[in-house]
Design a protein around this motif. Structure first.
Motif, short mmCIF file in Angstrom:
data_model
loop_
_atom_site.label_atom_id
_atom_site.label_comp_id
_atom_site.label_asym_id
_atom_site.label_seq_id
_atom_site.Cartn_x
_atom_site.Cartn_y
_atom_site.Cartn_z
N UNK A 88 -38.49 -5.77 101.55
CA UNK A 88 -39.90 -5.74 101.91
C UNK A 88 -40.75 -6.29 100.76
N UNK A 89 -41.56 -7.28 101.08
CA UNK A 89 -42.53 -7.81 100.12
C UNK A 89 -43.90 -7.21 100.45
N UNK A 90 -44.29 -7.29 101.73
CA UNK A 90 -45.49 -6.59 102.20
C UNK A 90 -45.16 -5.96 103.55
N UNK A 91 -45.57 -4.73 103.72
CA UNK A 91 -45.37 -4.00 104.98
C UNK A 91 -46.34 -4.53 106.04
N UNK A 92 -46.08 -4.23 107.31
CA UNK A 92 -47.01 -4.67 108.35
C UNK A 92 -48.44 -4.20 108.08
N UNK A 93 -49.36 -5.12 108.27
CA UNK A 93 -50.78 -4.84 108.07
C UNK A 93 -51.59 -5.79 108.95
N UNK A 94 -52.81 -5.39 109.22
CA UNK A 94 -53.69 -6.20 110.05
C UNK A 94 -54.55 -7.11 109.16
N UNK A 95 -54.73 -8.33 109.60
CA UNK A 95 -55.62 -9.28 108.92
C UNK A 95 -56.65 -9.76 109.93
#
Length: 137
Positions: free
Chosen positions: A100-107
């Motif tokens: 994992x580099x970045x976890x799920x997130x909203x943009x």
């Protein structure tokens, strides 16, 4: 008669262990191994199709001065459009061993925003996944 796909852009990469990377990309991310031309553990050419369209091509690193495609393994990066559930794909990939580099997130870019995450494969390549399909032409 089967028709070839329309012309597209197919990013290409090299791998230290191409057979293992192919298995990982199929198992973890859901690519489809459409074609794999190999002799033993040396993959001369592989086409991995993305279910929603497009895909990647890859092969074993060859090295040497006569290498016609001298790409360094682990230096690839791509954005892949997710048409299904990005959180389910993230969980599947992590369970299969993706880093994992970045976890799920909203943009908030694009008309509807996007649900994004970034992972690293066993060769060190970066894969950004999201629901942002790009802007219309």
């Amino acid at each position: 008669m089967t028709q070839p796909p329309p012309p597209q852009v197919w990013p290409s990469l090299r791998a230290t262990d191409a057979p293992a990377l192919i298995r990982f990309l199929v198992d973890a991310f859901g690519f489809e191994a459409t074609a794999v031309y190999a002799e033993g553990d040396t993959v001369h050419h592989a086409q991995l199709s993305w279910p929603a369209g497009g895909g990647i091509m890859l092969g074993s690193v060859r090295g040497g001065e006569d290498d016609p495609w001298p790409l360094r393994p682990g230096s690839f990066g791509a954005y892949v459009v997710v048409t299904g559930d990005p959180d389910a794909l993230f969980a599947r990939a992590v369970e299969a061993g993706a880093e994992v580099v970045t976890a799920p997130h909203d943009v908030d870019y694009g008309k509807d925003g996007s649900r994004d995450f970034t992972l690293r494969d066993p060769e060190g390549n970066l894969w950004s996944f999201g629901t942002y399909p790009g802007e219309p032409r």
